[in-house]
Design a protein around this motif. Structure first.
Motif, mmCIF file in Angstrom:
data_model
loop_
_atom_site.group_PDB
_atom_site.id
_atom_site.type_symbol
_atom_site.label_atom_id
_atom_site.label_comp_id
_atom_site.label_asym_id
_atom_site.label_seq_id
_atom_site.Cartn_x
_atom_site.Cartn_y
_atom_site.Cartn_z
ATOM 1 N N VAL A 180 0.873 -1.175 0.000
ATOM 2 C CA VAL A 180 0.000 0.000 0.000
ATOM 3 C C VAL A 180 0.908 1.222 0.000
ATOM 4 O O VAL A 180 1.777 1.361 0.860
ATOM 5 C CB VAL A 180 -0.925 0.011 1.250
ATOM 6 C CG1 VAL A 180 -1.768 1.280 1.290
ATOM 7 C CG2 VAL A 180 -1.827 -1.227 1.260
ATOM 8 N N ASP A 208 -9.392 -1.103 -3.247
ATOM 9 C CA ASP A 208 -9.416 0.081 -2.373
ATOM 10 C C ASP A 208 -9.874 -0.171 -0.941
ATOM 11 O O ASP A 208 -9.335 0.412 -0.003
ATOM 12 C CB ASP A 208 -10.215 1.243 -3.011
ATOM 13 C CG ASP A 208 -11.690 0.938 -3.250
ATOM 14 O OD1 ASP A 208 -12.114 -0.221 -3.076
ATOM 15 O OD2 ASP A 208 -12.432 1.876 -3.603
ATOM 16 N N THR A 211 -7.602 -2.948 2.981
ATOM 17 C CA THR A 211 -6.378 -2.603 3.700
ATOM 18 C C THR A 211 -6.515 -3.127 5.137
ATOM 19 O O THR A 211 -7.628 -3.378 5.606
ATOM 20 C CB THR A 211 -6.128 -1.084 3.742
ATOM 21 O OG1 THR A 211 -7.236 -0.469 4.399
ATOM 22 C CG2 THR A 211 -5.970 -0.502 2.350
ATOM 23 N N HIS A 217 -6.077 3.893 2.543
ATOM 24 C CA HIS A 217 -6.002 3.822 1.081
ATOM 25 C C HIS A 217 -6.047 5.239 0.542
ATOM 26 O O HIS A 217 -6.961 6.002 0.846
ATOM 27 C CB HIS A 217 -7.168 3.021 0.494
ATOM 28 C CG HIS A 217 -7.361 3.290 -0.965
ATOM 29 N ND1 HIS A 217 -6.420 2.950 -1.904
ATOM 30 C CD2 HIS A 217 -8.345 3.908 -1.646
ATOM 31 C CE1 HIS A 217 -6.836 3.330 -3.096
ATOM 32 N NE2 HIS A 217 -7.997 3.924 -2.971
#
Ligand code: PLP
Length: 390
Positions: A180, A208, A211, A217
């Motif tokens: 990321v 998206d 995470t 994100h």
């Protein structure tokens, strides 16, 4: 002998599909195969989404829709974008696509030609490079390094931009690394791009919502200075476990929207009508299934990382997003693709060799943890035993 344009000599593939085919073939001979190769959630599409498609069929939505998608769906995408990024986009700039992949196909086709340069992450989703090569543009890899937590470096990316750069492809959370990219790296790149106003950015944000550990994100939409040359790729495949529905969305700058609309008219006419109604239900309906999926992925992520780090000669960084781990296998003495194929043929464990994602993927394998904890444990037992045999 029939001849085609030369692009077809250069077009590539996605080896995950070949591995899936081989795994299926081995399973049909009676082998117990565990697939940590394919990048698709192992959960069914939530029931209310399936029901919305069935209802749409019963309600008679059997015909063509507008090429760019039905308006209520484009509005739903705009609402979700506001929700997840804080940025208002007009539904007029949203184009519904038959899958996430088709947005990269369209964007690269629009920007690539001999003499142009297109930047893409390496290791990264293999179709980026394949399509760049198809168009005759020069592929310029942006290194994605383990020592940076598999985030790209804004400075390193910027150093590769020049007057010939037509398109810059970014992907966070990333396939195949789970990396990321933090806001500061994106900011560095975006600031530097002010000097290159003709370089278009394609941000692949299909993971998206995926995470972990509170990681943020960062959507490229949050950087106003590039909004007039930004294409967003996103879709339903991963978030709502809809890979087989072939549903994606894209957000385009005004200047490029007519191009994608015309491509749609020429290539696919419109996306499957009942699937579009399912898409509205996915966005507007309850999100508990998404939360449950993410909780399961998080448990599996910890299991994979823990087990991978116990393997002889293997180290595995903790991925911060998506549903992949990308362990470093250099010290096992194996070449990544040989290890991947030996694990499948001998142990019935499907994984993907890092070089299938780019030159910088050598020394790594990709483990998709879209599989049950039980299967992951068994697969890791088998990998452990295999590596011990030398
Ligand atoms: N982008 C990335 C980074 C992916 O990993 C994938 C699928 O694996 C896609 C796009 C394509 O998604 P879709 O199956 O919706 O075409």
């Amino acid at each position: 002998m029939v001849t085609t344009i030369s692009g077809f000599d250069r077009i590539g593939e996605e080896n995950a599909f070949a591995v899936l085919a081989r795994a299926t073939e081995l399973a049909s001979t009676g082998m117990d195969v565990i697939n940590l190769g394919i990048g698709q959630p192992d959960f069914p599409t939530p029931e209310h989404i399936v029901e919305a498609a069935v209802k749409a069929l019963r309600d008679g939505h059997h015909g063509y829709t507008p090429a760019t998608g039905i308006l209520p769906l484009r509005e739903a995408v705009a609402r979700r974008t506001l929700d997840t990024t804080g940025v208002e986009v007009s539904p007029e700039r949203v184009c519904i696509m038959p899958g996430g992949k088709v947005t990269m196909f369209a964007a690269i086709l629009m920007m690539g030609e001999p003499g142009a340069e297109i930047m893409y992450p390496d290791p990264g989703f293999p179709i980026y490079r394949s399509m760049i090569e198809f168009t005759g543009a020069k592929p310029v890899p942006i290194p994605v390094r383990e020592e940076n937590g598999f985030a790209f470096s804004g400075e390193e990316a910027l150093a590769l931009v020049n007057e010939k750069t037509r398109l810059i492809i970014l992907n966070s959370p990333a396939n195949p690394t789970g990396g990321v990219t933090p806001r500061r790296e994106v900011q560095t790149l975006v600031d530097g791009l002010e000097k290159y106003p003709d370089a278009v950015i394609l941000s692949d944000e299909i993971y998206d919502v995926m995470t972990y550990d509170g990681e943020e994100h960062v959507s490229l939409l949050q950087f106003p200075s590039i909004r007039d040359r930004l294409i967003i790729l996103n879709g339903w495949s991963k978030t709502w476990a809809m890979t087989g529905w072939r549903m994606g969305w894209s957000i385009w700058p005004d200047s490029l929207f007519e191009n994608v609309r015309k491509l749609a008219v020429n290539a696919w006419s419109c996306v499957n009508a009942p699937a579009q109604y399912a898409g509205i239900a996915a966005i507007d309906g309850p999100q508990d299934a998404v939360a449950d999926t993410m909780a399961a992925f998080d448990r599996r992520r910890q299991l994979v990382v823990e087990r991978a780090n116990q393997l002889e000669g293997v180290t595995c960084a903790t991925p911060k997003g998506a549903f992949y781990a990308f362990p470093n296998i250099e010290k096992t003495g194996w070449k990544a693709k040989e290890l991947a194929s030996s694990l499948l043929e001998n142990e019935g464990v499907a994984v993907i060799g890092g070089p299938d994602f780019g030159i910088l993927g050598e020394g790594f394998i990709r483990l998709s943890y879209a599989n049950s904890e039980q299967n992951i444990s068994t697969a890791m037992d088998r990998i452990e035993a295999f590596l011990k045999k030398g």
